[in-house]
Design a protein around this motif. Structure first.
Motif, PDB file in Angstrom:
ATOM      1  N   CYS A   1       3.291  -0.756   3.861  1.00 34.25           N
ATOM      2  CA  CYS A   1       2.536   0.313   3.645  1.00 34.25           C
ATOM      3  C   CYS A   1       3.348   1.630   4.271  1.00 34.25           C
ATOM      4  O   CYS A   1       4.483   1.681   4.618  1.00 34.25           O
ATOM      5  CB  CYS A   1       1.512   0.483   4.954  1.00 34.25           C
TER       6      CYS A   1
ATOM      7  N   ASN B   1     -11.999   3.781   4.763  1.00 33.66           N
ATOM      8  CA  ASN B   1     -11.070   2.588   3.885  1.00 33.66           C
ATOM      9  C   ASN B   1     -10.030   2.274   4.805  1.00 33.66           C
ATOM     10  O   ASN B   1      -9.626   2.742   5.825  1.00 33.66           O
ATOM     11  CB  ASN B   1     -10.714   3.511   2.671  1.00 33.66           C
ATOM     12  N   GLU B   2      -9.330   1.208   4.754  1.00 34.25           N
ATOM     13  CA  GLU B   2      -8.216   0.735   5.284  1.00 34.25           C
ATOM     14  C   GLU B   2      -7.386  -0.191   4.514  1.00 34.25           C
ATOM     15  O   GLU B   2      -8.026  -0.759   3.311  1.00 34.25           O
ATOM     16  CB  GLU B   2      -8.640   0.052   6.542  1.00 34.25           C
ATOM     17  N   PRO B   3      -6.073  -0.269   5.031  1.00 40.95           N
ATOM     18  CA  PRO B   3      -5.139  -1.045   4.180  1.00 40.95           C
ATOM     19  C   PRO B   3      -5.467  -2.476   3.703  1.00 40.95           C
ATOM     20  O   PRO B   3      -4.966  -2.960   2.771  1.00 40.95           O
ATOM     21  CB  PRO B   3      -3.673  -1.063   4.601  1.00 40.95           C
TER      22      PRO B   3
ATOM     23  N   ASP C   1       0.855  -1.217  -0.077  1.00 37.59           N
ATOM     24  CA  ASP C   1      -0.095   0.081  -0.005  1.00 37.59           C
ATOM     25  C   ASP C   1       0.981   1.021   0.116  1.00 37.59           C
ATOM     26  O   ASP C   1       1.318   1.544   0.953  1.00 37.59           O
ATOM     27  CB  ASP C   1      -0.742  -0.204   1.210  1.00 37.59           C
TER      28      ASP C   1
ATOM     29  N   LEU D   1      -2.190   6.413   7.984  1.00 32.25           N
ATOM     30  CA  LEU D   1      -2.409   5.502   9.431  1.00 32.25           C
ATOM     31  C   LEU D   1      -2.399   6.590  10.583  1.00 32.25           C
ATOM     32  O   LEU D   1      -2.913   5.892  11.641  1.00 32.25           O
ATOM     33  CB  LEU D   1      -1.418   4.481   9.394  1.00 32.25           C
TER      34      LEU D   1
ATOM     35  N   ALA E   1      -4.447  -5.983   7.882  1.00 40.03           N
ATOM     36  CA  ALA E   1      -3.753  -5.683   6.597  1.00 40.03           C
ATOM     37  C   ALA E   1      -2.733  -6.795   6.634  1.00 40.03           C
ATOM     38  O   ALA E   1      -2.688  -7.376   5.451  1.00 40.03           O
ATOM     39  CB  ALA E   1      -2.965  -4.042   6.905  1.00 40.03           C
TER      40      ALA E   1
ATOM     41  N   CYS F   1      -1.111   5.449   2.454  1.00 40.47           N
ATOM     42  CA  CYS F   1      -2.146   4.953   3.750  1.00 40.47           C
ATOM     43  C   CYS F   1      -1.796   6.141   4.730  1.00 40.47           C
ATOM     44  O   CYS F   1      -0.653   6.128   5.325  1.00 40.47           O
ATOM     45  CB  CYS F   1      -1.711   3.743   4.168  1.00 40.47           C
TER      46      CYS F   1
ATOM     47  N   GLU G   1      -2.650   1.828  -4.210  1.00 40.78           N
ATOM     48  CA  GLU G   1      -2.738   2.354  -2.864  1.00 40.78           C
ATOM     49  C   GLU G   1      -4.274   2.485  -2.300  1.00 40.78           C
ATOM     50  O   GLU G   1      -5.236   2.189  -3.003  1.00 40.78           O
ATOM     51  CB  GLU G   1      -2.277   3.720  -3.105  1.00 40.78           C
ATOM     52  N   THR G   2      -4.172   2.751  -1.118  1.00 45.38           N
ATOM     53  CA  THR G   2      -5.463   2.771  -0.379  1.00 45.38           C
ATOM     54  C   THR G   2      -6.074   4.254  -0.211  1.00 45.38           C
ATOM     55  O   THR G   2      -7.052   4.501  -0.318  1.00 45.38           O
ATOM     56  CB  THR G   2      -5.846   1.977   0.498  1.00 45.38           C
ATOM     57  N   ASP G   3      -5.166   5.162  -0.019  1.00 45.44           N
ATOM     58  CA  ASP G   3      -5.254   6.243   0.761  1.00 45.44           C
ATOM     59  C   ASP G   3      -6.411   6.229   2.077  1.00 45.44           C
ATOM     60  O   ASP G   3      -6.801   7.412   2.114  1.00 45.44           O
ATOM     61  CB  ASP G   3      -6.084   7.377  -0.374  1.00 45.44           C
ATOM     62  N   ALA G   4      -6.253   5.336   2.566  1.00 47.46           N
ATOM     63  CA  ALA G   4      -6.951   5.161   3.940  1.00 47.46           C
ATOM     64  C   ALA G   4      -6.543   6.234   4.810  1.00 47.46           C
ATOM     65  O   ALA G   4      -5.542   6.756   4.780  1.00 47.46           O
ATOM     66  CB  ALA G   4      -6.796   3.693   4.431  1.00 47.46           C
TER      67      ALA G   4
END
Ligand SMILES: [Zn+2]
Length: 289
Positions: free
Chosen positions: A33, A228-230, A4, A9, A25, A7, A202-205
């Motif tokens: 990440c 959203n999450e990884p 990812d 976090l 994840a 993220c 990527e998630t951009d979480a």
């Protein structure tokens, strides 16, 4: 192995269950990440979280917070990049860039912070992680003027011509939740048609939830959560595989290799979590902590 490349976090959305988010994840096979900072006040926090959760990080001032930043923040970035010169977990300068979509922002100020941060990245020999929103041509102009050691145009949403210009300048393009919506025709066409060497995931979480986590504004007003999450990365990667007509394993392999090429220091991070071990880790305790 899934990487990812974007993220957040450190976002407050993860304060209540950050440990469980990271465990999910890992259990899903996302063992790498990258945590991009968005403001100078967060630099220490992002570095500490990367250490604590066996992740990598990037340092930068996001275009959406530039109006609240001052010149001293650029000095803080310069100092933090110097201090982290030997830190293998520091893999890029980001998230930096230009946002020409959100109304009411000072474009001239964004431009000044963007160019100053490009120079800091160039001087540090680090790649960049770019925020692109209706700003691809202006970003490219800066890249041509200052130069950059590669990196990622994150959440890419420009045209195919612009995509190829970023690729020609040695950048990869980040694809995530937006690609999972059928109505995102342009993004899906790019994800399926661009050379495989150009794409990272990527998630951009906690932002950019994929279609299966998306809740409408009305649903959210009624209390529904759309985070959203990884751990979603492999499913997002499966959408990329379907769009390109390749196997999911293939998508994991080439997007992982591209992430390492875009952010070379990722390969030198002294990971405590081996990908194979993570894949075999029992999932029965996921959610505790
Ligand atoms: Zn971001």
């Amino acid at each position: 192995m899934w990487i990812d490349t974007h993220c957040h976090l450190d976002a407050p959305e993860f304060d209540a269950d950050r440990v469980a988010v990271v465990r999910r994840a890992r259990a899903a096979g996302v063992t790498r990440c990258v945590l991009p900072a968005v403001r100078a006040a967060d630099f220490d926090r992002v570095r500490e979280l990367a250490q604590e959760f066996d992740a990598a990080y990037a340092l930068g001032i996001h275009p959406l917070v530039v109006d609240g930043a001052d010149e001293a923040d650029l000095d803080r970035l310069r100092d933090a990049l110097r201090a982290g010169a030997q830190d293998p977990r520091l893999v890029a300068v980001g998230e930096i860039g230009l946002d020409h979509f959100v109304p009411g922002l000072d474009r001239e100020r964004q431009q000044r912070f963007y160019l100053a941060q490009l120079k800091l990245a160039r001087d540090a020999g680090l790649p960049v992680i770019l925020h692109v929103r209706r700003s691809a041509d202006a970003l490219l102009h800066g890249l041509r003027r200052i130069g950059a050691s590669g990196g990622i145009a994150h959440a890419f949403n420009g045209s195919e011509v612009q995509a190829r210009q970023f690729i020609d300048r040695g950048l990869r393009l980040g694809f995530g939740g937006a690609m999972t919506f059928e109505r995102a025709r342009q993004i899906r066409a790019l994800a399926s048609g661009l050379p495989e060497t150009a794409l990272v995931l990527e998630t951009d979480a906690p932002d950019m939830p994929p279609q299966w986590l998306y809740r409408t504004a009305a649903e959210r007003a009624g209390g529904a959560v759309s985070r959203n999450e990884p751990a979603e990365l492999p499913r997002i990667g499966a959408v990329l595989a379907a769009l390109r007509g390749c196997s999911v394993d293939d998508a994991a392999r080439f997007t992982g290799a591209n992430a390492l090429a875009a952010l070379p220091r990722l390969a030198a991070v002294p990971w405590r979590t081996a990908p194979a071990a993570a894949a075999q880790a029992p999932t029965s305790d996921a959610g505790h902590g």
